[in-house]
Write an enzyme that holds these catalytic residues in place. Structure first.
Site, PDB file in Angstrom:
ATOM      1  N   LEU A 126      51.272  34.548  27.321  1.00  0.00           N
ATOM      2  CA  LEU A 126      52.627  34.724  27.850  1.00  0.00           C
ATOM      3  C   LEU A 126      53.492  33.516  27.521  1.00  0.00           C
ATOM      4  O   LEU A 126      54.674  33.624  27.191  1.00  0.00           O
ATOM      5  CB  LEU A 126      52.568  34.927  29.375  1.00  0.00           C
ATOM      6  CG  LEU A 126      53.871  35.344  30.056  1.00  0.00           C
ATOM      7  CD1 LEU A 126      54.307  36.715  29.546  1.00  0.00           C
ATOM      8  CD2 LEU A 126      53.714  35.379  31.570  1.00  0.00           C
TER       9      LEU A 126
ATOM     10  N   ASN B 206      36.628  36.238  31.609  1.00  0.00           N
ATOM     11  CA  ASN B 206      36.890  37.078  32.780  1.00  0.00           C
ATOM     12  C   ASN B 206      35.596  37.666  33.326  1.00  0.00           C
ATOM     13  O   ASN B 206      34.649  37.926  32.579  1.00  0.00           O
ATOM     14  CB  ASN B 206      37.861  38.204  32.423  1.00  0.00           C
ATOM     15  CG  ASN B 206      39.192  37.663  31.929  1.00  0.00           C
ATOM     16  OD1 ASN B 206      39.546  36.513  32.219  1.00  0.00           O
ATOM     17  ND2 ASN B 206      39.912  38.448  31.155  1.00  0.00           N
ATOM     18  N   ILE B 207      35.607  37.880  34.630  1.00  0.00           N
ATOM     19  CA  ILE B 207      34.416  38.459  35.281  1.00  0.00           C
ATOM     20  C   ILE B 207      34.663  39.925  35.657  1.00  0.00           C
ATOM     21  O   ILE B 207      33.816  40.554  36.271  1.00  0.00           O
ATOM     22  CB  ILE B 207      34.015  37.620  36.519  1.00  0.00           C
ATOM     23  CG1 ILE B 207      35.122  37.579  37.579  1.00  0.00           C
ATOM     24  CG2 ILE B 207      33.642  36.202  36.087  1.00  0.00           C
ATOM     25  CD1 ILE B 207      34.698  36.852  38.874  1.00  0.00           C
TER      26      ILE B 207
ATOM     27  N   ARG C 147      37.665  40.165  45.786  1.00  0.00           N
ATOM     28  CA  ARG C 147      38.023  40.392  44.363  1.00  0.00           C
ATOM     29  C   ARG C 147      37.310  41.623  43.818  1.00  0.00           C
ATOM     30  O   ARG C 147      37.868  42.395  43.042  1.00  0.00           O
ATOM     31  CB  ARG C 147      37.698  39.149  43.537  1.00  0.00           C
ATOM     32  CG  ARG C 147      38.635  37.988  43.840  1.00  0.00           C
ATOM     33  CD  ARG C 147      38.168  36.721  43.179  1.00  0.00           C
ATOM     34  NE  ARG C 147      38.309  36.783  41.724  1.00  0.00           N
ATOM     35  CZ  ARG C 147      37.787  35.843  40.913  1.00  0.00           C
ATOM     36  NH1 ARG C 147      37.103  34.832  41.426  1.00  0.00           N
ATOM     37  NH2 ARG C 147      37.945  35.935  39.609  1.00  0.00           N
TER      38      ARG C 147
ATOM     39  N   GLY D  36      45.555  35.201  26.562  1.00  0.00           N
ATOM     40  CA  GLY D  36      45.679  35.194  28.024  1.00  0.00           C
ATOM     41  C   GLY D  36      44.892  34.115  28.716  1.00  0.00           C
ATOM     42  O   GLY D  36      44.342  34.344  29.798  1.00  0.00           O
TER      43      GLY D  36
ATOM     44  N   HIS E 166      31.419  33.626  31.568  1.00  0.00           N
ATOM     45  CA  HIS E 166      31.473  33.164  32.962  1.00  0.00           C
ATOM     46  C   HIS E 166      30.881  34.179  33.927  1.00  0.00           C
ATOM     47  O   HIS E 166      31.114  34.094  35.138  1.00  0.00           O
ATOM     48  CB  HIS E 166      32.921  32.837  33.357  1.00  0.00           C
ATOM     49  CG  HIS E 166      33.428  31.602  32.688  1.00  0.00           C
ATOM     50  ND1 HIS E 166      34.758  31.301  32.602  1.00  0.00           N
ATOM     51  CD2 HIS E 166      32.778  30.585  32.072  1.00  0.00           C
ATOM     52  CE1 HIS E 166      34.913  30.155  31.959  1.00  0.00           C
ATOM     53  NE2 HIS E 166      33.724  29.704  31.617  1.00  0.00           N
TER      54      HIS E 166
ATOM     55  N   SER F  81      44.949  29.768  29.785  1.00  0.00           N
ATOM     56  CA  SER F  81      45.804  28.573  29.867  1.00  0.00           C
ATOM     57  C   SER F  81      45.203  27.385  29.129  1.00  0.00           C
ATOM     58  O   SER F  81      45.846  26.358  28.964  1.00  0.00           O
ATOM     59  CB  SER F  81      46.008  28.193  31.340  1.00  0.00           C
ATOM     60  OG  SER F  81      44.748  27.845  31.923  1.00  0.00           O
TER      61      SER F  81
ATOM     62  N   CYS G  37      19.594  37.310  41.828  1.00  0.00           N
ATOM     63  CA  CYS G  37      18.652  36.957  42.902  1.00  0.00           C
ATOM     64  C   CYS G  37      18.126  35.538  42.691  1.00  0.00           C
ATOM     65  O   CYS G  37      17.670  35.194  41.594  1.00  0.00           O
ATOM     66  CB  CYS G  37      17.484  37.948  42.888  1.00  0.00           C
ATOM     67  SG  CYS G  37      16.237  37.592  44.142  1.00  0.00           S
TER      68      CYS G  37
ATOM     69  N   ALA H  22      50.524  40.278  27.090  1.00  0.00           N
ATOM     70  CA  ALA H  22      49.402  40.742  26.260  1.00  0.00           C
ATOM     71  C   ALA H  22      49.541  42.216  25.909  1.00  0.00           C
ATOM     72  O   ALA H  22      49.213  42.636  24.792  1.00  0.00           O
ATOM     73  CB  ALA H  22      48.088  40.505  27.006  1.00  0.00           C
TER      74      ALA H  22
END
Ligand code: BV8
Length: 238
Positions: free
Chosen positions: A205, A93-94, A58, A177, A110, A179, A118, A222
């Protein structure tokens, strides 16, 4: 002087048009891997290499040059710059697309894909390459004690006190955006409504799990709905 406060929550749907996967769409991440295998502390203890590989894939995707902030990210940065009152952006979101679009007052509840944490010294350091069981902590130098700095299922999200305070004090809560499946984020609309003052808006959406809790709903991509809504409130408020 307008000092009304805005809190915005975003989820994976805002980054979809930038080319990043969502989680629960038919082609989403959880259609390919199980949460229990890659996104829990138990999964990391059981098979760290598998978890490293999931996030390395990712991270490499996020860093590819064809992944750029889209018009929705840009509109939120514009709202923060032009709205006279406080605008707090809380993202599930990350990815770093909100920062790259210019948003500053931002909480990654998140965590962040481009940071390593560490397990020995606790430092969170910028991290842009593959992470393995031999990676060295940039802060303390210890080998093999790094994890990606994200919040897995069963772990406490970051900055919850600050988020709940902002939700209790806001005049407008916009959810974009997401759910509405994952808590505590899915409960934020109820927190905002509890003050009796906040107007609540869903831009998604399609209707989310919590859609009926929102006073106003606009369904569509969006990249279309967010710039339109930002234009509207900058001109006429809500
Ligand atoms: C917690 C980071 C206590 C990692 C994520 C058993 C044990 C322990 C906990 C639980 C348990 N059972 C339930 C729980 C609680 C659990 C939970 O809610 N589980 C769910 C599955 C039932 N939650 C937790 O464990 C959380 N911690 O509870 O700690 C606590 C409680 C209260 C207060 C404090 C502490 C931690 C959850 C965080 C897990 N980490 N991500 C990683 O990314 O790999 S969650 C992951 O899913 C994402 O980060 C995101 O936050 C979350 C939700 O996903 P969405 O963003 O909504 O994405 P999704 O695909 O679902 O939806 C996308 C939406 O976009 C769709 O509606 C789609 O229609 C729309 N869309 C698509 N395209 C577009 C679009 N919209 C607009 N435009 C488009 N183009």
């Amino acid at each position: 002087m307008e000092s009304r406060r805005i809190v915005i929550l975003t989820g994976a749907g805002i980054s979809k048009e930038s080319g990043l996967d969502t989680f629960r769409d038919p082609d989403g991440l959880w259609a390919r891997v199980r949460i229990e295998d890659v996104a829990t502390p138990e999964a990391f203890a059981r098979d760290p290499d598998r978890v490293h590989a999931f996030y390395n894939h990712r991270r490499a995707g996020l860093l590819s040059e064809d992944v750029q902030p889209n018009a929705a990210h840009a509109a939120l940065a514009r709202l923060e710059a032009e709205w006279p009152g406080e605008v707090l952006l809380v993202t599930q979101n990350i990815d770093d697309l909100h920062e790259r679009a210019g948003s500053k007052n931002l909480i990654h509840m998140h965590g962040e894909l481009l940071k390593a944490r560490c397990l020995v010294c606790g430092a969170a350091s910028p991290w842009r390459e593959d992470m393995t069981g031999d990676s060295l902590c940039p802060a303390c130098g210890v080998e093999g004690a790094l994890r990606v700095n994200v919040v897995w299922f069963g772990e406490m999200p970051f900055e919850m006190d600050r988020i709940y305070e902002a939700l209790a004090a806001c005049d407008l809560f916009i959810s974009i955006g997401t759910s509405g499946n994952v808590y505590p984020a899915a409960g934020f609309v109820a927190e905002a409504r509890a003050s009796g003052r906040a107007h609540t808006v869903e831009l998604n959406l399609e209707p989310s799990e919590g859609s009926s809790l929102f006073a106003e709903r606009h369904h569509g991509p969006a990249g279309v709905e967010v710039p339109a809504y930002v234009d509207k409130i900058l001109k006429n408020g809500w």
